[in-house]
Design a protein around this motif. Structure first.
Motif, PDB file in Angstrom:
ATOM      1  N   TYR A  15      20.899 -47.650  12.821  1.00  0.00           N
ATOM      2  CA  TYR A  15      21.559 -47.573  14.118  1.00  0.00           C
ATOM      3  C   TYR A  15      20.537 -47.732  15.231  1.00  0.00           C
ATOM      4  N   ARG A  16      20.906 -48.522  16.223  1.00  0.00           N
ATOM      5  CA  ARG A  16      20.060 -48.705  17.405  1.00  0.00           C
ATOM      6  C   ARG A  16      20.386 -47.585  18.381  1.00  0.00           C
ATOM      7  N   VAL A  17      19.355 -46.955  18.930  1.00  0.00           N
ATOM      8  CA  VAL A  17      19.567 -45.952  19.974  1.00  0.00           C
ATOM      9  C   VAL A  17      19.278 -46.646  21.299  1.00  0.00           C
ATOM     10  N   LEU A  18      20.261 -46.596  22.205  1.00  0.00           N
ATOM     11  CA  LEU A  18      20.188 -47.336  23.458  1.00  0.00           C
ATOM     12  C   LEU A  18      20.276 -46.404  24.663  1.00  0.00           C
ATOM     13  N   LEU A  19      19.534 -46.746  25.698  1.00  0.00           N
ATOM     14  CA  LEU A  19      19.672 -46.061  26.987  1.00  0.00           C
ATOM     15  C   LEU A  19      20.457 -46.987  27.895  1.00  0.00           C
ATOM     16  N   LEU A  20      21.363 -46.405  28.682  1.00  0.00           N
ATOM     17  CA  LEU A  20      22.166 -47.184  29.617  1.00  0.00           C
ATOM     18  C   LEU A  20      21.681 -46.934  31.039  1.00  0.00           C
ATOM     19  N   ASN A  21      21.677 -47.973  31.830  1.00  0.00           N
ATOM     20  CA  ASN A  21      21.219 -47.870  33.211  1.00  0.00           C
ATOM     21  C   ASN A  21      22.245 -47.147  34.083  1.00  0.00           C
ATOM     22  N   ASP A  22      21.749 -46.386  35.037  1.00  0.00           N
ATOM     23  CA  ASP A  22      22.599 -45.831  36.089  1.00  0.00           C
ATOM     24  C   ASP A  22      21.774 -45.879  37.369  1.00  0.00           C
ATOM     25  N   ASP A  23      22.408 -45.647  38.497  1.00  0.00           N
ATOM     26  CA  ASP A  23      21.684 -45.773  39.770  1.00  0.00           C
ATOM     27  C   ASP A  23      21.102 -44.459  40.262  1.00  0.00           C
ATOM     28  N   PRO A  26      15.988 -41.013  37.906  1.00  0.00           N
ATOM     29  CA  PRO A  26      14.689 -41.574  38.324  1.00  0.00           C
ATOM     30  C   PRO A  26      13.992 -42.303  37.172  1.00  0.00           C
ATOM     31  N   MET A  27      13.325 -43.391  37.501  1.00  0.00           N
ATOM     32  CA  MET A  27      12.598 -44.183  36.502  1.00  0.00           C
ATOM     33  C   MET A  27      11.583 -43.322  35.760  1.00  0.00           C
ATOM     34  N   GLU A  28      10.939 -42.440  36.487  1.00  0.00           N
ATOM     35  CA  GLU A  28       9.918 -41.560  35.917  1.00  0.00           C
ATOM     36  C   GLU A  28      10.524 -40.669  34.823  1.00  0.00           C
ATOM     37  N   PHE A  29      11.757 -40.209  35.042  1.00  0.00           N
ATOM     38  CA  PHE A  29      12.445 -39.367  34.063  1.00  0.00           C
ATOM     39  C   PHE A  29      12.737 -40.158  32.792  1.00  0.00           C
ATOM     40  N   VAL A  30      13.166 -41.410  32.953  1.00  0.00           N
ATOM     41  CA  VAL A  30      13.455 -42.278  31.806  1.00  0.00           C
ATOM     42  C   VAL A  30      12.174 -42.498  30.991  1.00  0.00           C
ATOM     43  N   ILE A  31      11.073 -42.735  31.671  1.00  0.00           N
ATOM     44  CA  ILE A  31       9.772 -42.911  30.995  1.00  0.00           C
ATOM     45  C   ILE A  31       9.426 -41.641  30.216  1.00  0.00           C
ATOM     46  N   HIS A  32       9.627 -40.501  30.833  1.00  0.00           N
ATOM     47  CA  HIS A  32       9.344 -39.219  30.186  1.00  0.00           C
ATOM     48  C   HIS A  32      10.189 -39.048  28.917  1.00  0.00           C
ATOM     49  N   VAL A  33      11.475 -39.396  28.998  1.00  0.00           N
ATOM     50  CA  VAL A  33      12.387 -39.312  27.838  1.00  0.00           C
ATOM     51  C   VAL A  33      11.877 -40.200  26.704  1.00  0.00           C
ATOM     52  N   LEU A  34      11.485 -41.412  27.042  1.00  0.00           N
ATOM     53  CA  LEU A  34      10.994 -42.355  26.024  1.00  0.00           C
ATOM     54  C   LEU A  34       9.708 -41.857  25.366  1.00  0.00           C
ATOM     55  N   ALA A  45       6.902 -47.325  27.132  1.00  0.00           N
ATOM     56  CA  ALA A  45       7.989 -46.598  27.803  1.00  0.00           C
ATOM     57  C   ALA A  45       8.348 -47.282  29.126  1.00  0.00           C
ATOM     58  N   ASN A  46       7.330 -47.706  29.845  1.00  0.00           N
ATOM     59  CA  ASN A  46       7.534 -48.392  31.120  1.00  0.00           C
ATOM     60  C   ASN A  46       8.274 -49.723  30.911  1.00  0.00           C
ATOM     61  N   THR A  47       7.874 -50.462  29.881  1.00  0.00           N
ATOM     62  CA  THR A  47       8.512 -51.744  29.562  1.00  0.00           C
ATOM     63  C   THR A  47       9.990 -51.550  29.235  1.00  0.00           C
ATOM     64  N   ILE A  48      10.302 -50.560  28.396  1.00  0.00           N
ATOM     65  CA  ILE A  48      11.692 -50.293  28.020  1.00  0.00           C
ATOM     66  C   ILE A  48      12.494 -49.846  29.245  1.00  0.00           C
ATOM     67  N   MET A  49      11.904 -48.958  30.044  1.00  0.00           N
ATOM     68  CA  MET A  49      12.585 -48.463  31.247  1.00  0.00           C
ATOM     69  C   MET A  49      12.936 -49.629  32.172  1.00  0.00           C
ATOM     70  N   LEU A  50      12.001 -50.563  32.372  1.00  0.00           N
ATOM     71  CA  LEU A  50      12.264 -51.718  33.233  1.00  0.00           C
ATOM     72  C   LEU A  50      13.352 -52.612  32.644  1.00  0.00           C
ATOM     73  N   HIS A  51      13.365 -52.726  31.317  1.00  0.00           N
ATOM     74  CA  HIS A  51      14.393 -53.518  30.650  1.00  0.00           C
ATOM     75  C   HIS A  51      15.767 -52.884  30.884  1.00  0.00           C
ATOM     76  N   VAL A  52      15.852 -51.558  30.744  1.00  0.00           N
ATOM     77  CA  VAL A  52      17.109 -50.833  30.995  1.00  0.00           C
ATOM     78  C   VAL A  52      17.527 -51.059  32.452  1.00  0.00           C
ATOM     79  N   HIS A  53      16.571 -50.944  33.347  1.00  0.00           N
ATOM     80  CA  HIS A  53      16.837 -51.087  34.779  1.00  0.00           C
ATOM     81  C   HIS A  53      17.352 -52.486  35.112  1.00  0.00           C
ATOM     82  N   ASN A  54      16.735 -53.504  34.535  1.00  0.00           N
ATOM     83  CA  ASN A  54      17.070 -54.895  34.860  1.00  0.00           C
ATOM     84  C   ASN A  54      18.245 -55.469  34.084  1.00  0.00           C
TER      85      ASN A  54
END
Length: 93
Positions: A15-23, A26-34, A45-54
């Motif tokens: 199973y793929r675990v996915l993060l979904l973007n929201d507005d 904070p990006m910093e929180f997403v990085i921390h989670v990763l 973590a930064n690369t994945i966060m930017l991918h989720v964001h974009n």
């Protein structure tokens, strides 16, 4: 002569675990989670966060059902505890 059949070990479904973007989260929180729940280094973590964001969604990792389910629960609980609407889901690979 009796042909011996070797028992086939069935590979577990992954199973793929996915993060979904929201507005709001904070990006910093997403990085921390990763970093915390998926053992990603800062750069990854930064690369994945930017991918989720974009792209609206990003893959954190691929795991067996039990591990994926646990990760989703941990992330959702952690996000809620910090009052962020971050969504984490799993889907069969």
């Amino acid at each position: 002569m009796i042909a011996r059949t070797k028992p086939q070990t069935k590979r577990p479904n992954l199973y793929r675990v996915l993060l979904l973007n929201d507005d709001y989260t904070p990006m910093e929180f997403v990085i921390h989670v990763l970093e915390r729940f998926f053992n990603k280094d800062r750069e990854e973590a930064n690369t994945i966060m930017l991918h989720v964001h974009n792209h609206g969604v990003g893959e954190c990792g691929v795991f067996t059902y039990e591990v994926a389910e646990t990760k989703v629960t941990q992330v959702m609980d952690f996000a809620r505890k910090h009052q962020h609407p971050l969504q984490c889901v799993m889907e069969k690979k």
